[in-house]
Motif scaffolding. Structure first.
Motif, short mmCIF file in Angstrom:
data_model
loop_
_atom_site.label_atom_id
_atom_site.label_comp_id
_atom_site.label_asym_id
_atom_site.label_seq_id
_atom_site.Cartn_x
_atom_site.Cartn_y
_atom_site.Cartn_z
N GLY A 142 23.26 67.30 -64.14
CA GLY A 142 22.14 66.69 -64.87
C GLY A 142 22.55 66.34 -66.28
N ALA A 143 21.64 65.72 -67.00
CA ALA A 143 21.93 65.34 -68.38
C ALA A 143 22.04 66.59 -69.23
N PRO A 144 22.95 66.63 -70.19
CA PRO A 144 23.08 67.81 -71.04
C PRO A 144 21.89 67.94 -71.97
N ASN A 145 21.71 69.14 -72.48
CA ASN A 145 20.67 69.38 -73.47
C ASN A 145 21.08 68.68 -74.77
N ARG A 146 20.26 67.71 -75.23
CA ARG A 146 20.62 66.89 -76.39
C ARG A 146 19.72 67.19 -77.59
N ARG A 147 19.26 68.41 -77.71
CA ARG A 147 18.35 68.73 -78.80
C ARG A 147 19.06 68.73 -80.16
N ASN A 148 20.34 69.08 -80.20
CA ASN A 148 21.06 69.02 -81.48
C ASN A 148 21.20 67.58 -81.95
N ALA A 191 14.65 66.56 -72.46
CA ALA A 191 14.02 65.26 -72.67
C ALA A 191 14.93 64.33 -73.45
N ASP A 192 14.58 63.06 -73.44
CA ASP A 192 15.35 62.03 -74.15
C ASP A 192 15.43 62.37 -75.64
N PRO A 193 16.63 62.32 -76.24
CA PRO A 193 16.77 62.72 -77.64
C PRO A 193 16.40 61.64 -78.66
N LEU A 194 16.09 60.41 -78.21
CA LEU A 194 15.84 59.32 -79.14
C LEU A 194 14.37 59.05 -79.42
N LEU A 195 13.49 59.33 -78.48
CA LEU A 195 12.10 58.92 -78.60
C LEU A 195 11.41 59.56 -79.80
N LEU A 196 11.56 60.86 -79.98
CA LEU A 196 10.91 61.53 -81.11
C LEU A 196 11.43 61.03 -82.45
N PRO A 197 12.75 60.91 -82.68
CA PRO A 197 13.21 60.34 -83.96
C PRO A 197 12.75 58.91 -84.20
N LEU A 198 12.72 58.08 -83.17
CA LEU A 198 12.28 56.70 -83.34
C LEU A 198 10.82 56.64 -83.77
N ALA A 199 9.96 57.42 -83.13
CA ALA A 199 8.55 57.45 -83.51
C ALA A 199 8.38 57.99 -84.93
N THR A 200 9.14 59.01 -85.29
CA THR A 200 9.06 59.58 -86.63
C THR A 200 9.47 58.57 -87.69
N ALA A 212 13.03 64.26 -65.38
CA ALA A 212 14.05 63.41 -64.76
C ALA A 212 15.46 63.86 -65.10
N ARG A 213 15.66 64.36 -66.32
CA ARG A 213 17.01 64.71 -66.78
C ARG A 213 17.37 66.17 -66.52
N ARG A 214 16.43 66.96 -66.09
CA ARG A 214 16.69 68.39 -65.89
C ARG A 214 17.65 68.58 -64.71
N PRO A 215 18.73 69.35 -64.88
CA PRO A 215 19.67 69.55 -63.77
C PRO A 215 19.00 70.31 -62.63
N ALA A 216 19.40 69.99 -61.41
CA ALA A 216 18.89 70.72 -60.25
C ALA A 216 19.41 72.15 -60.27
N ALA A 217 18.59 73.09 -59.85
CA ALA A 217 18.99 74.50 -59.83
C ALA A 217 20.11 74.70 -58.83
#
Length: 489
Positions: free
Chosen positions: A30-36, A93-102, A464-469
């Motif tokens: 799955g997609a990596p955690n992109r919170r940083n 979650a997607d790392p771009l949406l929150l910064p773009l809205a801010t 959608a981006r969460r890796p399968a267990a």
């Protein structure tokens, strides 16, 4: 759906009683955690409006604004709290949406404060920056609430028809409230004393939930074609019912509330989602024909809509020697503001966009950005909007469930249609609609509703981006499968 490739072959000549082999489990990545990454982008999204704030103060007063530190700390605190909630409740979650809205929200606050500084130069000037900051805090609070409460976006599918009823009530409610002279004939607000709310901004999200739930169930029937005409597959007559109902609804909104923007938004949203669900080009053609015919019918009978179309056809009529009483100079002033800005703009705080008057902070705030940031700045702003739409559509592609796909497409399309409707009206591409630019323009309802829209998109993205267990490793002994020692420890 994720799949696992479990090998069961054995090497020849070896007894299965003595052969012990550990299965190889292949887990999709799955997609990596992109919170940083999100945190770094949020820092940029807070610092850039602060620099713009300082630029305006230096340009207009020759010194840094006194409230610059408080503004920076306030926006930074809101962004940090939202980020921490994302880390806890939507880590993938997607790392771009929150910064773009801010970033867009922060730039809008700076421009509104800059227009407040115009003071007596702006007729009916009411300082709005402090109220907009309050609405920004409420919008982020709703964003946090949605991210925390909405555990799974598929829960919304249970409320498909309830969403339809709620949306219709919200759309119809303003027709029962009196309009004011400054509303110019549009009935799109609910007012209680000094407090007002525009329910159509929230109805677009609720209607999207209804459309996604309805089309997910009915998409196979709507995709059927009865005959072919001029290279297009025509839908069956009984399947035209839903699109005709939505078409009539949009016309009724336009007639009773004279709300051109909402009518275009809701009808366009349904047609886009219908096309995505069925992949039938004929629905787009039918939608365009019905939209044009409906707009032409109302334009000839509704004076308010006719006035806006006349202003679109001749935006400089108000500057003629003997202009009609219905002529408006706002579109002409905005076009002149764009021309004054040129390629690089006059600089923040150095334009004259306050000549647009009372709607400079709301409907025509793009004129202020166009003059002071120029074509370059406008393209950057549209790029930010385009990235939000692109990330939303990318979320739709990555989502596994059909309801989530349609919901993400609908929310992204509603956002894109609103940007197009507002930008097209301000630049003279289409008639002016009276809607507000998401995140940039003054208006609490639009700001809060769009923060909620971003929150739902992020929850879909997280799913959608969460890796399968990954299942527990297994071993094969005598053809039987059992957990490896220590797997249950």
């Amino acid at each position: 759906m994720s799949t696992f490739d479990l090998s069961s072959s054995q090497t020849g000549g070896e007894s299965p009683r003595t052969k012990r082999r550990e299965n190889t489990t292949i887990t999709p990545q799955g997609a990596p955690n992109r919170r940083n990454t999100e945190l770094v982008l949020l820092a940029f999204a807070v610092v850039l409006p602060m620099l713009a704030y300082a630029n305006v103060g230096l340009a207009m007063d020759g010194k840094l604004p006194s409230g610059m530190l408080g503004y920076g700390l306030g926006m930074g605190a809101l962004a940090l709290v939202a980020h921490l909630v994302m880390r806890r409740f939507a880590p993938y979650a997607d790392p771009l949406l929150l910064p773009l809205a801010t970033l867009l929200n922060g730039l809008g606050l700076v421009m509104i404060w800059r227009l407040d500084k115009a003071g007596s130069l702006l007729r009916k000037n009411f300082p709005a920056a402090s109220n907009q900051l309050m609405w920004s805090a409420l919008g982020v609070a709703l964003f946090i609430g949605v991210v925390m409460v909405l555990k799974d976006h598929r829960i919304l599918q249970r409320y498909t028809y309830i969403s339809m009823v709620v949306a219709l009530v919200l759309l119809a409610a303003p027709a029962f409230f009196p309009s004011r002279d400054e509303d110019f004939g549009a009935k799109i607000w609910i007012r209680f004393g000094s407090f007002s709310i525009q329910p159509g901004e929230f109805a677009k999200i609720i209607l999207t939930v209804f459309f996604a739930g309805y089309l997910m169930v009915k998409r196979d029937a709507l995709a059927l074609a009865s005959r072919r005409f001029m290279g297009m597959y025509l839908p069956r007559g009984r399947d035209l019912g839903p699109i005709i109902v939505v078409w009539l609804l949009s016309i009724l909104i336009l007639v009773f509330e004279t709300d051109l923007g909402s009518s275009f938004l809701f009808f366009g949203l349904f047609v886009v989602m219908l096309y995505v669900a069925t992949e039938r080009t004929s629905w787009i053609v039918f939608g365009l024909l019905m939209s044009i015919s409906g707009a032409a019918l109302v334009a000839t009978s509704e004076p308010h809509v006719k006035t806006r179309i006349d202003a679109w056809l001749d935006p400089m009529r108000a500057f003629a020697p003997n202009p009609p009483k219905t002529a408006t100079e706002q579109i002409g002033q905005t076009l002149m503001a764009f021309g004054s800005g040129g390629t690089t703009g006059t600089g923040l705080g150095q334009g004259r966009s306050w000549l647009i008057q009372f709607a400079a902070k709301s409907d025509f705030i793009l004129g202020s950005f166009g003059e002071e940031l120029g074509l370059t700045g406008m393209m950057a702003i549209f790029l930010l909007y385009g990235l939000i739409v692109q990330r939303g559509l990318r979320t739709a592609v990555a989502t596994r469930d059909p309801f989530g796909k349609l919901l993400a497409v609908g929310l992204s399309s509603a956002f894109a249609l609103q940007v197009f409707v507002v930008a097209g009206g301000v630049t003279g591409l289409i008639p002016l609609t009276g809607m507000t630019m998401p995140f940039l323009a003054q208006g609490g309802s639009s700001l809060v509703a769009n923060w909620a829209l971003i929150a739902i998109l992020l929850k879909i993205s997280d799913s959608a981006r969460r890796p399968a267990a990954e299942p527990a490793p297994t071993t094969t002994v005598d053809g039987a499968t059992e957990p490896t020692r220590g797997a249950l420890a």
